[in-house]
Motif scaffolding. Structure first.
Motif, PDB file in Angstrom:
ATOM      1  N   SER A  16      -4.497  13.543   6.248  1.00 14.56           N
ATOM      2  CA  SER A  16      -4.627  12.375   5.398  1.00 14.56           C
ATOM      3  C   SER A  16      -3.261  12.061   4.797  1.00 14.56           C
ATOM      4  CB  SER A  16      -5.651  12.662   4.304  1.00 14.56           C
ATOM      5  OG  SER A  16      -5.736  11.572   3.432  1.00 14.56           O
ATOM      6  N   ALA A  17      -2.798  10.833   4.974  1.00 14.78           N
ATOM      7  CA  ALA A  17      -1.448  10.504   4.535  1.00 14.78           C
ATOM      8  C   ALA A  17      -1.436   9.883   3.147  1.00 14.78           C
ATOM      9  CB  ALA A  17      -0.783   9.556   5.529  1.00 14.78           C
ATOM     10  N   PHE A  18      -2.506   9.234   2.798  1.00  8.61           N
ATOM     11  CA  PHE A  18      -2.580   8.628   1.476  1.00  8.61           C
ATOM     12  C   PHE A  18      -4.033   8.442   1.088  1.00  8.61           C
ATOM     13  CE2 PHE A  18      -3.140   5.010  -1.324  1.00  8.61           C
ATOM     14  CZ  PHE A  18      -2.264   5.314  -2.348  1.00  8.61           C
ATOM     15  N   ARG A  19      -4.298   8.622  -0.185  1.00  8.29           N
ATOM     16  CA  ARG A  19      -5.656   8.424  -0.642  1.00  8.29           C
ATOM     17  C   ARG A  19      -5.564   7.984  -2.093  1.00  8.29           C
ATOM     18  NH1 ARG A  19      -9.878  12.924   0.665  1.00  8.29           N
ATOM     19  NH2 ARG A  19     -11.597  11.495   0.854  1.00  8.29           N
ATOM     20  N   GLY A  20      -6.246   6.914  -2.426  1.00  9.19           N
ATOM     21  CA  GLY A  20      -6.192   6.469  -3.800  1.00  9.19           C
ATOM     22  C   GLY A  20      -6.932   5.159  -3.985  1.00  9.19           C
ATOM     23  N   ARG A  21      -6.826   4.623  -5.199  1.00  6.00           N
ATOM     24  CA  ARG A  21      -7.501   3.353  -5.479  1.00  6.00           C
ATOM     25  C   ARG A  21      -6.455   2.245  -5.501  1.00  6.00           C
ATOM     26  NH1 ARG A  21     -12.577   3.361  -6.633  1.00  6.00           N
ATOM     27  NH2 ARG A  21     -12.660   1.503  -7.917  1.00  6.00           N
ATOM     28  N   LEU A  27      -1.910  -5.834   5.734  1.00  2.00           N
ATOM     29  CA  LEU A  27      -1.879  -5.062   6.970  1.00  2.00           C
ATOM     30  C   LEU A  27      -1.340  -5.883   8.130  1.00  2.00           C
ATOM     31  CD1 LEU A  27      -5.532  -3.881   6.495  1.00  2.00           C
ATOM     32  CD2 LEU A  27      -3.590  -2.335   6.386  1.00  2.00           C
ATOM     33  N   THR A  28      -0.801  -5.184   9.123  1.00  2.00           N
ATOM     34  CA  THR A  28      -0.324  -5.862  10.319  1.00  2.00           C
ATOM     35  C   THR A  28      -1.380  -5.741  11.416  1.00  2.00           C
ATOM     36  OG1 THR A  28       1.845  -5.044   9.706  1.00  2.00           O
ATOM     37  CG2 THR A  28       1.647  -6.093  11.863  1.00  2.00           C
ATOM     38  N   GLY A  29      -2.102  -6.808  11.637  1.00  2.00           N
ATOM     39  CA  GLY A  29      -3.139  -6.791  12.668  1.00  2.00           C
ATOM     40  C   GLY A  29      -2.550  -7.173  14.010  1.00  2.00           C
ATOM     41  N   ARG A  30      -3.361  -7.058  15.023  1.00  2.00           N
ATOM     42  CA  ARG A  30      -2.914  -7.442  16.360  1.00  2.00           C
ATOM     43  C   ARG A  30      -2.598  -8.925  16.420  1.00  2.00           C
ATOM     44  NH1 ARG A  30      -3.234  -4.114  21.281  1.00  2.00           N
ATOM     45  NH2 ARG A  30      -2.476  -2.329  20.149  1.00  2.00           N
ATOM     46  N   GLU A  31      -3.341  -9.676  15.634  1.00  2.00           N
ATOM     47  CA  GLU A  31      -3.153 -11.123  15.677  1.00  2.00           C
ATOM     48  C   GLU A  31      -2.469 -11.634  14.419  1.00  2.00           C
ATOM     49  OE1 GLU A  31      -7.319 -12.084  17.412  1.00  2.00           O
ATOM     50  OE2 GLU A  31      -5.749 -11.178  18.652  1.00  2.00           O
ATOM     51  N   GLY A  32      -1.619 -10.823  13.846  1.00  2.00           N
ATOM     52  CA  GLY A  32      -0.894 -11.262  12.663  1.00  2.00           C
ATOM     53  C   GLY A  32      -1.296 -10.501  11.425  1.00  2.00           C
ATOM     54  N   VAL A  51       4.289  -2.879   8.856  1.00  2.00           N
ATOM     55  CA  VAL A  51       4.344  -2.506   7.444  1.00  2.00           C
ATOM     56  C   VAL A  51       2.944  -2.571   6.847  1.00  2.00           C
ATOM     57  CG1 VAL A  51       5.447  -2.984   5.243  1.00  2.00           C
ATOM     58  CG2 VAL A  51       6.610  -3.577   7.362  1.00  2.00           C
ATOM     59  N   LEU A  52       2.638  -1.590   6.025  1.00  2.00           N
ATOM     60  CA  LEU A  52       1.386  -1.616   5.289  1.00  2.00           C
ATOM     61  C   LEU A  52       1.752  -1.630   3.812  1.00  2.00           C
ATOM     62  CD1 LEU A  52      -1.592   0.804   5.904  1.00  2.00           C
ATOM     63  CD2 LEU A  52      -0.936   0.122   3.626  1.00  2.00           C
ATOM     64  N   ARG A  53       1.262  -2.643   3.088  1.00  2.00           N
ATOM     65  CA  ARG A  53       1.578  -2.704   1.657  1.00  2.00           C
ATOM     66  C   ARG A  53       0.306  -2.542   0.863  1.00  2.00           C
ATOM     67  NH1 ARG A  53       6.077  -7.406   1.183  1.00  2.00           N
ATOM     68  NH2 ARG A  53       5.799  -6.970  -1.019  1.00  2.00           N
ATOM     69  N   ALA A  54       0.394  -1.741  -0.167  1.00  2.00           N
ATOM     70  CA  ALA A  54      -0.772  -1.494  -1.006  1.00  2.00           C
ATOM     71  C   ALA A  54      -0.402  -1.712  -2.469  1.00  2.00           C
ATOM     72  CB  ALA A  54      -1.259  -0.059  -0.804  1.00  2.00           C
ATOM     73  N   ARG A  55      -1.227  -2.476  -3.175  1.00  2.00           N
ATOM     74  CA  ARG A  55      -0.979  -2.657  -4.611  1.00  2.00           C
ATOM     75  C   ARG A  55      -1.916  -1.752  -5.390  1.00  2.00           C
ATOM     76  NH1 ARG A  55      -1.438  -8.121  -5.737  1.00  2.00           N
ATOM     77  NH2 ARG A  55       0.761  -8.432  -5.269  1.00  2.00           N
ATOM     78  N   HIS A  56      -1.337  -0.976  -6.257  1.00  2.00           N
ATOM     79  CA  HIS A  56      -2.137  -0.038  -7.025  1.00  2.00           C
ATOM     80  C   HIS A  56      -2.746  -0.699  -8.236  1.00  2.00           C
ATOM     81  CE1 HIS A  56      -0.815   3.626  -4.915  1.00  2.00           C
ATOM     82  NE2 HIS A  56       0.121   2.791  -4.529  1.00  2.00           N
ATOM     83  N   GLU A  57      -3.621   0.037  -8.887  1.00  2.00           N
ATOM     84  CA  GLU A  57      -4.316  -0.506 -10.054  1.00  2.00           C
ATOM     85  C   GLU A  57      -3.345  -0.918 -11.154  1.00  2.00           C
ATOM     86  OE1 GLU A  57      -8.578   1.194 -10.986  1.00  2.00           O
ATOM     87  OE2 GLU A  57      -7.234   2.788 -10.305  1.00  2.00           O
ATOM     88  N   ASP A  58      -2.246  -0.157 -11.281  1.00  2.00           N
ATOM     89  CA  ASP A  58      -1.297  -0.477 -12.351  1.00  2.00           C
ATOM     90  C   ASP A  58      -0.334  -1.595 -11.952  1.00  2.00           C
ATOM     91  OD1 ASP A  58       0.241   0.750 -10.509  1.00  2.00           O
ATOM     92  OD2 ASP A  58       0.691   2.537 -11.694  1.00  2.00           O
ATOM     93  N   GLY A  59      -0.574  -2.206 -10.796  1.00  2.00           N
ATOM     94  CA  GLY A  59       0.244  -3.339 -10.402  1.00  2.00           C
ATOM     95  C   GLY A  59       1.436  -2.973  -9.544  1.00  2.00           C
ATOM     96  N   ALA A  63       4.903   0.678  -0.090  1.00  2.00           N
ATOM     97  CA  ALA A  63       4.984   0.259   1.306  1.00  2.00           C
ATOM     98  C   ALA A  63       4.992   1.485   2.209  1.00  2.00           C
ATOM     99  CB  ALA A  63       6.245  -0.568   1.540  1.00  2.00           C
ATOM    100  N   PHE A  64       4.314   1.377   3.341  1.00  2.00           N
ATOM    101  CA  PHE A  64       4.312   2.431   4.345  1.00  2.00           C
ATOM    102  C   PHE A  64       4.640   1.814   5.701  1.00  2.00           C
ATOM    103  CE2 PHE A  64       1.063   3.416   1.205  1.00  2.00           C
ATOM    104  CZ  PHE A  64       1.317   4.743   0.888  1.00  2.00           C
TER     105      PHE A  64
END
Lengths: 139, 305
Positions: A16-21, A27-32, A51-59, A63-64
């Motif tokens: 597991s590389a990341f786990r959280g709220r 996300l980068t999908g196949r179609e954009g 690139v995968l970007r995630a915004r946390h609860e604290d704002g 980036a991964f």
């Protein structure tokens, strides 16, 4: 607008590389690229390396760089299954640069169709890492 | 006698130092085994998720076809991926793998095959015995998902080419109709089983599993699938294959360490026993000399008296 958080996990074959709220994902999908917010309709989608970007609860936003895989959106949360996942701080930029030039080199001299596809995939992976590392102001 | 005692002392010393080495190796193997087990556990969520995806797809979208699941009517050539270790001193671990390969090949009679090896011991073993199509770089211990994906990609390509069953090239295409992997399944610390599995064509989803997937799909029927289920399957299949190769590698690694631990434990015990026997011999010899000397002294004293 107060945003609702949901459970989010990134799973790779190496653990597991990341786990959280989080409150929002990009996300980068196949179609954009596309975004996922809380109460998204259940979905399974194929992902490209990118690139995968995630915004946390604290704002704060993180980036991964992630490899090819899937995202599974359920009412209970979101799971991303990818080949690899590097958080921005752990990316080896010089190695990614090298991989990029190598992949470009290989993509240029087209010996066989398969090698070309492989080089392209490698190039995408390198680009995913580089563009993640290049994002300003993120963790 | 003094000569024999010196020799015995020397042997006791050398066996003691061997025992120290084997005990150290046993401990190293124990730690490595634990590390491999952690790694294998880390891979499990991914493997489970892949499985549940397969079930979901099988249940949600009717009949899907993938070229990777289609069995060939006539098998003209097979590929065999053999996973061994890099280092020795692990008991019968590698020998079991090689025996399995021999049994499998004699079972298949005259079928031509391509051999792929993972691990130095497998490469060295077959170097003079069978033609190796390709030996993957040594250092099984540095295995990661990337390596597994590369192997999976390569065998997939071979499989898709086929052994000319349909083509006019008559076996010259270089492809295969089946891909098997020989590895050592890790069941417990005390039990590892050498196993041969068919990687390609991918076995059809077991009916029970499909049924479970379909039941699960009842409330997932609103699930959006993007792109189409067919395209998802095309992405999923290679992933699931790579994961199976990776799992086989992880299992083999854990088994290798477990086998080494057992072998080293046996060696340590045997050395302990040997030290015991030698010490007894040494003591007897020592006592004999003392007795002899005493007899000499007494004899001498009596002669004087």
């Amino acid at each position: 607008m107060a945003s609702t958080a949901f459970d989010f996990e990134v799973i790779t074959p190496e653990g597991s590389a990341f786990r959280g709220r989080v409150t929002a994902l990009r996300l980068t999908g196949r179609e954009g690229t596309f975004g996922v917010l809380a109460r998204h309709a259940p979905m399974v989608a194929a992902l490209d390396s990118g690139v995968l970007r995630a915004r946390h609860e604290d704002g704060k936003e993180r980036a991964f760089a992630v490899g090819e895989g899937f995202v599974e959106v359920r009412r209970t949360g979101v799971r991303v299954l990818v080949d690899f996942c590097n958080s921005k701080s752990k990316i080896d930029v010089s190695r990614a640069e090298k991989a990029k030039t190598r992949a470009k080199e290989r993509a240029r001299n087209r010996d066989s169709k398969f090698d070309h596809a492989r080089a392209e995939a490698a190039l995408k992976r390198a680009m995913a890492r580089l563009s993640t590392a290049g994002l300003p102001g993120l963790e | 006698m003094a000569q024999g005692m010196k020799e015995l002392r020397r042997r006791i010393r050398s066996v003691t130092s061997i025992q120290k080495i084997t005990r150290a190796m046993e401990m190293v193997a124990t730690t490595r085994l634990r590390r491999m087990q952690t790694k294998a556990e880390g891979a499990r969520p991914y493997a489970d998720a892949i499985k549940s995806f397969s079930a979901l797809l099988a249940g949600s979208a009717g009949k899907l076809e993938s070229p990777l699941t289609k069995a060939r009517e006539k098998v003209g050539r097979i590929a065999l991926v053999v996973i061994g270790s890099d280092r020795g001193l692990c008991g019968a671990y590698n020998a079991n793998v090689f025996r399995k390969v021999s049994a499998f090949l004699s079972d298949k009679k005259d079928l031509p095959f391509d051999l792929y090896t993972v691990g130095k011991k497998a490469r060295v073993h077959y170097a003079r015995r069978l033609p190796i199509k390709e030996a993957y770089p040594d250092e099984v211990e540095k295995l990661n998902f990337r390596r597994a994906r590369e192997i999976a990609k390569q065998v997939t390509e071979l499989f898709l080419k086929g052994s000319a069953a349909g083509g006019p090239s008559g076996g010259a295409s270089g492809g295969v109709d089946e891909v098997h992997v020989v590895y050592t399944r890790f069941i417990s610390v005390g039990r590892q089983v050498t196993t041969i599995d068919r990687l390609l064509p991918i076995a059809a989803e077991a009916p029970a599993k499909v049924a479970a997937g379909a039941a699960g799909a009842a409330n997932e029927s609103q699930m959006l699938l993007e792109p189409s289920p067919q395209e998802l399957l095309d992405v999923l299949m290679p992933k699931s294959l790579a994961m199976r190769v990776f799992a086989a590698m992880l299992d083999s690694m854990a088994s290798e360490q477990a086998a080494r631990r057992m072998a080293m434990k046996a060696a340590t015990d045997a050395a302990g026993e040997m030290i015991g026997t030698l010490t007894r011999k040494y003591n007897r010899a020592r006592q004999e000399t003392i007795t002899k000397e005493l007899l000499d002294i007494i004899g001498g004293a009596e002669a004087l008296a």
